[in-house]
Write a protein that holds these residues in place. Structure first.
Motif: not given
Length: 643
Positions: A444-445, A448, A451
Motif C-alpha cells: 500500500n505504501e 501511494d 502515485r
C-alpha cells in the motif's frame, strides 16, 4: 416514307436499351437488399469476418471470492473450438476437485494471511499463483491448420519510446482478440529409454573425458505415475484451469504473439511459473553428459514432478492424499542400488513450487502443504526449488521460469543488445496488487508513493476486472520502459516479477534480503549492490523514506553500471528451449547443474575425509553460512530472526 419508319425504330431501340438498364438496376437492388442467410450463431461483419465468428453459447463460471466476475472455461484436453473472444484465466488457487469448474472462495479467512514460513505460494503481480493469460480460442483452433511461425512479426531492435492512450487502447483491442499463439506442441510423454544417451563406450569416454569427466549424470527411470502420467491427465492438475495448454512446447506453453514489438521475433512463450519441473526435465534430456551407467555418474537426477503432484491436493484434501506420492517415491528410491552408494546425498530433484508447500509441520488436514522436504530421505538429497527456506540446508533456489526461452546463442545476444539500447521513460515502476489483509505488507505504501511521484513512476495495478498484470505484454512493456522495478514480497519472500524485470534490463529494488540475496546463490552475484537496490521494508512502512529520493541519489554512472550488470545476468536466469541447446551461453539450467555437481562433490569429498562441515553449524543459520561462509553477527540478522 423510309425516314419516319427509321426514326420510329430508333425510338424503339433506345426504349429497349433503357428498359434493360432499369431491369438490371432493379435486379441488383434486389440482390443487395436480400437478407444474408448464415448458420445460427455466426455474425458476418464486412471485411472483419475472420475476427467476428462466434460459435455457440458462452460457458462462464464465477471466479472465487468475486460474484461479479466470471471466467470462461476452456474445453477439456485443449480442444479449443469455440468462443474466440472469450478470455482464459488461470485461477488464484488450485484445488483438489477434478472438474474444471471454479469453486467459490469459501474455505477460510486465512486465505490471504501472511505466513511466509509455513503457508501458501509465491506472490507475483496480483493474487498469488495466478498466471492469468488471455487465450484466443480461434487461434488455438487454427493452429492445427497453419504454421503460425511463418506469420510472426519481424524482429525490431527497439520498442517504441512513447506510450499514448491510443497505443494502450489499440493494445487492449489486439490482446482481447489474440491472447497468444500456440504452436505445434512438443510431446511431453517421450520414450524414456530414448531420452537417456547410450552408455559411453571406451572411445566415447576417451573423446569426451575432458568435458564430461566429473559431470556425468544418471537419470532415474521413475514409474510414470511420478511424472508422465501427471501430464497425460494435465486437465486435472488444477481445479480452475486446464493446464494442458501450458504443458505444450516442452512445458514452455503457447507461443506469444509480438504485439507492438514488445518481444523479439522468436523464443517467447506464455510460460506458467509452476512448470519448472517439466522444463528442467526436458532440458536434462538434452544434457550432453548423460549416462546409463550409474557408476560413472557424479550426480543422480530424480525426475519427480513434486509441484504438479501436490498442486492437485493442496486445497480441500486430507494430509494422506498430499503425502502419498512423496512416501511412495522415497520408498522406491531406498530400494535402488544407486541410493545405497551415498544414501541419497548424490541425488537431486526439482520442485516447481516454493519450499513452504512441502514443509507441513502439523498433522491436521487444515495444515498447509505436504511433508516431502521433511522426510529423512529427502533431507539427504539436494532439492532445487523456486524459493528456498533461509533456515534449512537441503533446498536451493533456482530462478522462476520467465517468458523468454531462446533456442540459440544469437537470440540471447540480440535481446541483450536491444535492452542496452532501450530508452526508459519511467524512473521506477511497480506491478502488483495491494495486500490490505497482510499487516506487514508494504505494498500500500509503495502504491501511494508511486502515485505521488506522478510521471516518474509507472504503476500497473493488479486488481479489478480488467487486469493488465495478467497479460505479459503489458508487464514486459512497462519493465522495458523503466530504470528501476520495485519488488516487494507477496505471500512469501520471492516473486516471479523479479526475473521478468531482469529480463527487461530493469534494475530490481528489493525490500527484504530474503527476496533474492539469500535465495539464488548460484545465479545472482553475492555483491547485491552491483545489480540491485535494497531499501529496508520497515523504513517504508513507517514512512521514514521516500523511494524516489533514495533512487535519485544514486549517481548516473552507477545506474548505468547496474543496468549493464542486470543485462549480463539475463542468460543465467533464462531457461533455453528444451528442444535446442545453446553453444557458448550458459543458461539457468547450466548454472544449476554446475551448482549441484559442485555441492555433491563437496559432500563426497567430506565423506571420504570423515568430515561433515556442511552440517557443522546450526541449520537455522543456513542463509548466513551459504551466503557468507561465516556465522558472525550480520546486519541482516533481524530480517531472519525466528519468533
Amino acid at each position: 416514307m423510309d425516314s419516319p419508319i427509321i426514326g420510329k425504330r430508333r425510338i424503339q431501340f433506345w426504349f429497349v436499351v433503357l428498359a434493360s438498364f432499369l431491369l438490371w438496376l432493379f435486379i441488383l437492388y434486389i440482390f443487395h437488399s436480400a437478407p444474408i442467410v448464415a448458420k445460427p450463431g455466426v455474425i458476418l461483419v464486412g471485411d472483419n469476418l475472420a475476427n467476428s465468428v462466434n460459435f455457440g453459447d458462452s460457458n462462464s463460471v464465477l471466479l472465487p471470492g468475486n460474484s461479479n466476475e466470471s471466467v470462461d472455461r476452456l474445453p477439456n484436453k485443449g480442444n479449443f473450438t469455440s468462443e474466440e473472444t472469450k478470455d482464459f484465466v488461470e485461477p488464484i488457487k488450485d484445488t483438489n476437485v477434478k472438474d474444471v469448474a471454479v469453486k467459490e472462495k469459501n474455505a477460510t479467512e486465512n486465505w490471504f494471511k501472511y505466513k511466509p514460513f509455513s503457508n501458501f505460494s509465491a506472490g507475483d503481480y496480483g493474487l498469488e499463483n495466478f498466471d492469468h493469460v488471455v487465450v484466443s480460442e480461434r487461434q488455438v483452433h487454427l493452429n492445427n491448420q497453419t504454421d503460425l511461425a511463418e506469420n510472426e512479426v519481424q524482429f525490431v531492435s527497439q520498442v517504441p519510446n512513447s506510450e499514448t492512450n491510443k497505443e494502450e487502447s489499440d493494445d487492449e483491442v489486439a490482446i482481447s482478440q489474440n491472447g497468444f499463439e500456440p504452436t505445434g506442441s512438443l510431446s511431453m510423454v517421450e520414450n524414456r529409454n530414448e531420452s537417456i544417451t547410450k552408455e559411453p563406450s571406451n572411445e566415447d569416454v576417451d573423446s569426451e573425458s575432458d568435458s564430461c569427466l566429473g559431470r556425468y549424470i544418471y537419470v532415474h527411470d521413475l514409474p510414470s505415475r511420478f511424472n508422465e502420467n501427471l501430464l497425460k491427465h494435465c486437465q486435472l492438475l488444477t481445479n480452475w484451469t486446464d493446464m494442458c495448454l501450458f504443458t505444450s512446447n516442452g512445458g514452455l506453453g503457447p507461443r506469444l504473439p509480438n504485439f507492438n514489438r514488445v518481444y523479439s521475433k522468436t523464443g517467447w512463450f506464455a510460460t506458467n511459473q509452476f512448470l519448472l519441473e517439466v522444463i528442467f526435465h526436458n532440458r536434462m534430456k538434452q544434457y550432453k553428459c548423460l549416462t546409463n551407467d550409474s557408476s560413472l555418474a557424479s550426480a543422480i537426477f530424480v525426475p519427480y514432478y513434486a509441484g504438479l503432484d501436490v498442486s492437485r491436493y493442496l486445497w480441500y484434501s486430507n494430509t494422506s492424499m498430499r503425502d502419498a506420492a512423496s512416501l511412495e517415491l522415497v520408498k522406491w528410491l531406498r530400494e535402488k542400488p544407486e541410493w545405497k552408494k551415498m544414501w541419497g546425498r548424490d541425488h537431486f530433484l526439482v520442485a516447481g513450487r516454493i519450499t513452504w508447500d512441502f514443509r507441513r509441520m502439523g498433522k491436521n488436514d487444515s495444515d498447509w502443504g505436504n511433508k516431502l522436504m521433511l522426510l529423512p530421505e529427502s533431507r539427504n538429497m539436494t532439492v532445487l526449488i523456486i524459493e528456498s527456506s533461509p533456515w534449512d540446508n537441503i533446498d536451493f533456489a533456482i530462478p522462476y521460469p520467465t517468458y523468454f526461452h531462446p533456442s540459440n546463442d544469437n537470440e540471447v545476444f540480440q535481446w541483450q543488445h536491444r535492452m542496452r539500447r532501450q530508452k526508459r521513460r519511467f524512473f521506477f515502476s511497480f506491478a502488483g496488487a495491494p495486500r490490505p489483509k497482510l499487516q506487514d505488507s508494504i505494498r500500500n505504501e509503495i502504491i501511494d508513493q508511486c502515485r505521488a511521484s506522478r510521471k516518474k513512476c509507472r504503476l500497473l495495478e493488479c486488481n479489478g476486472r480488467v487486469n493488465r498484470c495478467y497479460k505479459p505484454v503489458y508487464v514486459m512493456k512497462m519493465f522495458q520502459s523503466s530504470v528501476f522495478c520495485l519488488q516487494p514480497a507477496g505471500d512469501s519472500f520471492t516473486r516471479r516479477s523479479t526475473f521478468d524485470s531482469i529480463l527487461a534490463g530493469c534494475i530490481p529494488v528489493f525490500f527484504h534480503p530474503g527476496s533474492a540475496y539469500v535465495q539464488y546463490l548460484w545465479h545472482l552475484p553475492k555483491d547485491y549492490t552491483k545489480y540491485s537496490v535494497l531499501i529496508p521494508a520497515n523504513n517504508v512502512k513507517n514512512g521514514k523514506v521516500s523511494i524516489e529520493k533514495i533512487l535519485s541519489r544514486i549517481p548516473k554512472e552507477k545506474v548505468r553500471a547496474m543496468r549493464e550488470a542486470v543485462i549480463r545476468l539475463i542468460p543465467k536466469v533464462t531457461y533455453a528451449d528444451p528442444r535446442s541447446r545453446l553453444v557458448t551461453v550458459e543458461d539457468a539450467f547450466d548454472v544449476t547443474v554446475k551448482g549441484v555437481l559442485d555441492r555433491v562433490e563437496k559432500i563426497r569429498r567430506e565423506m571420504r575425509e570423515g568430515k561433515n562441515s556442511s552440517f557443522s553449524y546450526p541449520e537455522e543459520l543456513s542463509w548466513k553460512y551459504n551466503l557468507f561462509g561465516t556465522l558472525g553477527e550480520h546486519e541482516w540478522d533481524p530480517y531472519f530472526a525466528r519468533t
